[in-house]
Write an enzyme that holds these catalytic residues in place. Structure first.
Site, PDB file in Angstrom:
ATOM      1  N   HIS A  10       0.886  -1.286   0.026  1.00 25.70           N
ATOM      2  CA  HIS A  10       0.000  -0.059   0.105  1.00 25.70           C
ATOM      3  C   HIS A  10       0.807   1.289  -0.016  1.00 25.70           C
ATOM      4  CE1 HIS A  10      -3.709  -2.226   0.828  1.00 25.70           C
ATOM      5  NE2 HIS A  10      -3.093  -2.923   1.395  1.00 25.70           N
ATOM      6  N   GLY A  11       1.873   1.362   0.886  1.00 25.49           N
ATOM      7  CA  GLY A  11       2.613   2.515   0.914  1.00 25.49           C
ATOM      8  C   GLY A  11       3.314   2.984  -0.143  1.00 25.49           C
ATOM      9  N   GLU A  32      10.761  -4.645  -5.462  1.00 18.51           N
ATOM     10  CA  GLU A  32       9.875  -5.555  -4.607  1.00 18.51           C
ATOM     11  C   GLU A  32      10.594  -6.816  -4.381  1.00 18.51           C
ATOM     12  OE1 GLU A  32       7.118  -5.882  -2.658  1.00 18.51           O
ATOM     13  OE2 GLU A  32       7.723  -8.035  -2.295  1.00 18.51           O
ATOM     14  N   SER A  41      -3.443  -7.689   1.059  1.00 26.23           N
ATOM     15  CA  SER A  41      -3.788  -8.662   2.040  1.00 26.23           C
ATOM     16  C   SER A  41      -5.302  -8.309   2.460  1.00 26.23           C
ATOM     17  CB  SER A  41      -2.824  -8.660   3.312  1.00 26.23           C
ATOM     18  OG  SER A  41      -1.467  -9.212   2.925  1.00 26.23           O
ATOM     19  N   CYS A  42      -5.460  -7.037   2.550  1.00 25.30           N
ATOM     20  CA  CYS A  42      -6.996  -6.862   2.940  1.00 25.30           C
ATOM     21  C   CYS A  42      -8.062  -7.568   1.804  1.00 25.30           C
ATOM     22  CB  CYS A  42      -7.108  -5.310   2.476  1.00 25.30           C
ATOM     23  SG  CYS A  42      -5.803  -4.197   3.043  1.00 25.30           S
ATOM     24  N   SER A 110       8.937   1.699   2.275  1.00 26.49           N
ATOM     25  CA  SER A 110       7.735   1.022   2.716  1.00 26.49           C
ATOM     26  C   SER A 110       7.834  -0.401   2.796  1.00 26.49           C
ATOM     27  CB  SER A 110       6.589   1.521   1.683  1.00 26.49           C
ATOM     28  OG  SER A 110       5.312   1.047   1.929  1.00 26.49           O
ATOM     29  N   ILE A 160      -7.332 -10.006  11.813  1.00 27.08           N
ATOM     30  CA  ILE A 160      -6.780 -11.092  10.872  1.00 27.08           C
ATOM     31  C   ILE A 160      -7.157 -12.410  11.334  1.00 27.08           C
ATOM     32  CG2 ILE A 160      -4.570 -11.929   9.734  1.00 27.08           C
ATOM     33  CD1 ILE A 160      -3.731  -8.861   9.844  1.00 27.08           C
ATOM     34  N   ASP A 179      -6.626 -16.782  22.097  1.00 29.57           N
ATOM     35  CA  ASP A 179      -5.545 -15.559  22.369  1.00 29.57           C
ATOM     36  C   ASP A 179      -5.509 -15.531  23.880  1.00 29.57           C
ATOM     37  OD1 ASP A 179      -5.714 -12.850  20.414  1.00 29.57           O
ATOM     38  OD2 ASP A 179      -5.228 -12.853  22.491  1.00 29.57           O
ATOM     39  N   TYR A 188     -10.150  -4.095  19.445  1.00 35.34           N
ATOM     40  CA  TYR A 188     -11.122  -3.078  18.431  1.00 35.34           C
ATOM     41  C   TYR A 188     -12.237  -2.739  18.945  1.00 35.34           C
ATOM     42  CZ  TYR A 188      -7.501  -5.004  15.189  1.00 35.34           C
ATOM     43  OH  TYR A 188      -6.335  -4.989  14.710  1.00 35.34           O
ATOM     44  N   ARG A 304      -1.396   4.336   2.943  1.00 38.62           N
ATOM     45  CA  ARG A 304      -1.913   5.231   1.759  1.00 38.62           C
ATOM     46  C   ARG A 304      -1.743   6.605   2.013  1.00 38.62           C
ATOM     47  NH1 ARG A 304      -4.603   2.550  -2.709  1.00 38.62           N
ATOM     48  NH2 ARG A 304      -4.522   4.530  -3.516  1.00 38.62           N
TER      49      ARG A 304
HETATM   50  P1  FAD Z   1       3.476  -4.628   3.808  1.00 43.22           P
HETATM   51  O1  FAD Z   1       2.038  -4.527   3.190  1.00 43.22           O
HETATM   52  O2  FAD Z   1       3.956  -5.004   4.704  1.00 43.22           O
HETATM   53  O3  FAD Z   1       4.310  -4.684   2.707  1.00 43.22           O
HETATM   54  C1  FAD Z   1       5.907  -4.602   2.403  1.00 43.22           C
HETATM   55  C2  FAD Z   1       6.332  -5.035   0.893  1.00 43.22           C
HETATM   56  O4  FAD Z   1       7.852  -4.403   0.908  1.00 43.22           O
HETATM   57  C3  FAD Z   1       6.337  -6.424   0.879  1.00 43.22           C
HETATM   58  O5  FAD Z   1       5.681  -6.642  -0.472  1.00 43.22           O
HETATM   59  C4  FAD Z   1       7.701  -6.842   0.968  1.00 43.22           C
HETATM   60  O6  FAD Z   1       7.932  -7.912   0.399  1.00 43.22           O
HETATM   61  C5  FAD Z   1       8.515  -5.662   0.451  1.00 43.22           C
HETATM   62  N1  FAD Z   1       9.855  -5.436   1.035  1.00 43.22           N
HETATM   63  C6  FAD Z   1       9.999  -5.524   2.367  1.00 43.22           C
HETATM   64  N2  FAD Z   1      11.355  -5.298   2.689  1.00 43.22           N
HETATM   65  C7  FAD Z   1      11.931  -5.133   1.146  1.00 43.22           C
HETATM   66  C8  FAD Z   1      13.111  -4.890   0.811  1.00 43.22           C
HETATM   67  N3  FAD Z   1      14.272  -4.732   1.569  1.00 43.22           N
HETATM   68  N4  FAD Z   1      13.367  -4.961  -0.454  1.00 43.22           N
HETATM   69  C9  FAD Z   1      12.318  -5.047  -1.385  1.00 43.22           C
HETATM   70  N5  FAD Z   1      11.264  -5.361  -1.066  1.00 43.22           N
HETATM   71  C10 FAD Z   1      10.881  -5.360   0.284  1.00 43.22           C
HETATM   72  N6  FAD Z   1      -5.701  -2.750   6.348  1.00 43.22           N
HETATM   73  C11 FAD Z   1      -6.890  -1.860   5.985  1.00 43.22           C
HETATM   74  O7  FAD Z   1      -6.749  -0.778   6.311  1.00 43.22           O
HETATM   75  N7  FAD Z   1      -7.829  -2.506   5.737  1.00 43.22           N
HETATM   76  C12 FAD Z   1      -7.956  -3.689   5.829  1.00 43.22           C
HETATM   77  O8  FAD Z   1      -9.298  -4.482   5.569  1.00 43.22           O
HETATM   78  C13 FAD Z   1      -6.899  -4.785   5.741  1.00 43.22           C
HETATM   79  N8  FAD Z   1      -6.912  -6.046   5.964  1.00 43.22           N
HETATM   80  C14 FAD Z   1      -5.684  -6.799   6.150  1.00 43.22           C
HETATM   81  C15 FAD Z   1      -6.152  -8.196   6.207  1.00 43.22           C
HETATM   82  C16 FAD Z   1      -4.944  -9.093   6.334  1.00 43.22           C
HETATM   83  C17 FAD Z   1      -5.161 -10.674   6.321  1.00 43.22           C
HETATM   84  C18 FAD Z   1      -3.571  -8.406   6.652  1.00 43.22           C
HETATM   85  C19 FAD Z   1      -2.451  -9.261   6.717  1.00 43.22           C
HETATM   86  C20 FAD Z   1      -3.420  -7.019   6.732  1.00 43.22           C
HETATM   87  C21 FAD Z   1      -4.779  -6.181   6.483  1.00 43.22           C
HETATM   88  N9  FAD Z   1      -4.520  -4.576   6.602  1.00 43.22           N
HETATM   89  C22 FAD Z   1      -5.614  -3.944   6.600  1.00 43.22           C
HETATM   90  C23 FAD Z   1      -3.444  -4.092   7.090  1.00 43.22           C
HETATM   91  C24 FAD Z   1      -2.652  -3.618   5.637  1.00 43.22           C
HETATM   92  O9  FAD Z   1      -2.397  -4.800   4.619  1.00 43.22           O
HETATM   93  C25 FAD Z   1      -1.227  -3.168   5.946  1.00 43.22           C
HETATM   94  O10 FAD Z   1      -1.279  -2.073   6.909  1.00 43.22           O
HETATM   95  C26 FAD Z   1      -0.444  -2.756   4.657  1.00 43.22           C
HETATM   96  O11 FAD Z   1      -0.541  -3.770   3.956  1.00 43.22           O
HETATM   97  C27 FAD Z   1       0.794  -1.987   5.154  1.00 43.22           C
HETATM   98  O12 FAD Z   1       1.623  -1.699   3.948  1.00 43.22           O
HETATM   99  P2  FAD Z   1       3.036  -1.558   3.814  1.00 43.22           P
HETATM  100  O13 FAD Z   1       3.264  -0.722   2.492  1.00 43.22           O
HETATM  101  O14 FAD Z   1       3.531  -0.844   4.944  1.00 43.22           O
HETATM  102  O15 FAD Z   1       3.448  -2.799   3.772  1.00 43.22           O
END
Ligand code: FAD
Length: 451
Positions: A10-11, A32, A41-42, A110, A160, A179, A188, A304
């Site tokens: 997302h980020g 990536e 994952s959402c 991110s 989750i 838990d 929550y 985001r």
């Molecule tokens: P992440 O999603 O953790 O992704 C990081 C990415 O960076 C990964 O693809 C990883 O492979 C890559 N990466 C990491 N380190 C490196 C590196 N050194 N070099 C290259 N690539 C790298 N949030 C909501 O708001 N609503 C929801 O409904 C929701 N449902 C969810 C359901 C599930 C099952 C899960 C697990 C999460 C859910 N979330 C939800 C939370 C949301 O998915 C996370 O907050 C969000 O994914 C965070 O995004 P991010 O960009 O920080 O990193």
């Protein structure tokens, strides 16, 4: 200007989009380490339950589309080191095991988080799974239709874990939800809501084993067969661990400032302690509107907004990350709930004194039959008893009334009080609502001193 973005969830996605939409000539390299960009994952529950058929559809962006916009996308390439002085990162190509150095003018991290492992014996047995990212989604999907999997234990009853439990209960498995906290979804929702949800989970074949710490996983022939807690033993052909996350920031230690949990320190512009390096998403803290402090809120919505903030600042348009209240929503079988900001159950950890009002009502006027969309709704509003400032709310019904929580998020963000909401103008039409919206009902009751 050359911008490197690390992480395609997302980020990272938002940072890339934010830059490319306003400055399409920017040179962007997007890294990536997985073999797929932008998996959500959402959307995993929708895929696991068969609502979305193809796992590859659960995404915002494809590498091909991003490349057509001029973005250089690199998959299976891990960024392993950062040299702030030289303005370079080291990239490890996981396909041919080569490494190279890449220069950046601006860098966005991110990197997110990974599921926190459970440090107990047996955690390395086969069929001990996690629920995050595309690879786990594919493996979990296979287990939903695997006839050798009859008993599933889910460790961690946050949203989750509850999603996982629901998926496998719907797939006809016997599910135990374990838990260490006394209530499912405790972080929550308060008890008035979790009691109903726990009962509904029971009715759908999920056994809640709450208030129990996992001692070990037991196994046969290298494969998990059970979970032993400090209060019982449960059979398990599959274990899903959803007991928290840890930031993927080991490689940044000693280079950018991290807190004791490994979260990256960022300022209001998403800038890290290192010039020209920004960080967003689950690996960071975020300004929390109800307390005016910082909080750890691992949500896509937050990532985001932070991604956009980083993009704007990189483009020389100063933007401050808006404070969030951590609004989230979920369906648990027939119920839909949403919550935002502080609850009674979490206020203590922020050192905030709160008061709450809990009300129940019907979604529509009483003459509207249930078959035409009426149902009970439960709503709880939490506020500061001294200033009457609104600090958070929770809502639940078998009808989807969750959007009310967005109004409360705005109220929290805008530092509104009970007086601001008591007579606030919300629409009425019997097919949707009542003349006094549940927010009006609750705030008016709170002002009369009710709880
Ligand atoms: P992440 O999603 O953790 O992704 C990081 C990415 O960076 C990964 O693809 C990883 O492979 C890559 N990466 C990491 N380190 C490196 C590196 N050194 N070099 C290259 N690539 C790298 N949030 C909501 O708001 N609503 C929801 O409904 C929701 N449902 C969810 C359901 C599930 C099952 C899960 C697990 C999460 C859910 N979330 C939800 C939370 C949301 O998915 C996370 O907050 C969000 O994914 C965070 O995004 P991010 O960009 O920080 O990193």
């Amino acid at each position: 200007m050359k911008v490197i973005v690390v992480g395609s969830s997302h980020g990272g996605y938002e940072a890339v989009r934010g830059i490319i939409s306003e400055a399409p000539d920017t040179e962007i390299q997007w890294y990536e380490k997985g073999d797929f960009i932008s998996f959500l994952s959402c959307g995993m529950q929708l895929y696991l339950e068969g609502v979305v058929k193809n796992v590859n559809d659960v995404r915002y962006e494809t590498a091909g589309h991003a490349r057509s916009q001029g973005v250089s996308v690199f998959v299976r390439q891990e960024v392993t080191a950062l040299d702030p002085g030289e303005h370079t990162v080291t990239v490890h190509n996981l396909d041919d095991d080569s490494t190279r150095s890449e220069h950046y003018d601006k860098l966005v991290l991110s990197v997110g988080a990974v599921p926190a492992p459970l440090p107990v014996p047996g955690a390395d047995l086969a069929n001990v799974y996690a629920m995050r990212g595309r690879d786990w989604a594919i493996r979990l999907k296979a287990k939903t239709v695997d006839p050798t999997v009859q008993n599933v234990a889910v460790i961690g009853a946050g949203y989750i874990g509850v999603e996982a439990a629901e998926v496998f209960a719907k797939a006809g498995k016997h599910v135990t939800l374990i838990d260490v906290l006394p209530r499912a979804l405790q972080l929550y929702l308060d008890e008035e809501f979790t009691d109903t949800l726990t009962q509904t989970m029971r009715e759908h074949g999920i056994y809640p084993a709450m208030g129990q710490g996992v001692k070990q996983f037991t196994g046969t022939d290298g494969q998990v067969s059970g979970v032993e807690t400090d209060a019982g033993t449960y059979p398990a052909d599959l274990v899903i661990i959803s007991a928290g996350i840890k930031p993927a920031t080991n490689w940044l230690k000693g280079v950018v400032d991290l807190d004791t949990r490994g979260l990256i320190d960022v300022d209001a512009h998403q800038q890290t302690s290192v010039p020209d390096v920004y960080a967003v998403g689950d690996a960071t803290l975020v300004p929390f509107a109800p307390t005016d402090g910082m909080a750890r809120i691992a949500l896509a919505t937050v990532a985001r907004r932070q991604g956009r903030t980083a993009a704007k600042n990189i483009l020389g348009q100063p933007m401050t990350m808006p404070a969030v209240s951590g609004a989230s929503a979920l369906s648990v079988f027939d119920y839909h709930f949403a919550s935002t900001g502080l609850k009674e159950g979490t206020a203590d950890q922020f050192g905030v004194k709160t008061q709450s009002i809990f009300v129940t009502d019907t979604v529509r006027p009483q003459f509207v039959p249930d078959a035409a969309g009426n149902a009970k709704v439960a709503f709880k509003l939490t506020y500061d008893p001294a200033t009457k400032r609104v600090l958070g709310a929770q809502i639940m019904s078998t009808r989807d009334v969750t959007a009310n929580i967005n109004a409360i998020s705005l109220a929290v963000q805008g530092k509104m009080t009970l007086d601001d909401l008591a007579y606030a103008d919300f629409f009425f039409q019997p097919g949707f609502d009542r003349p006094w919206n549940i927010i009006n009902v609750a705030t008016q009751a709170a002002l009369l001193g009710k709880t």
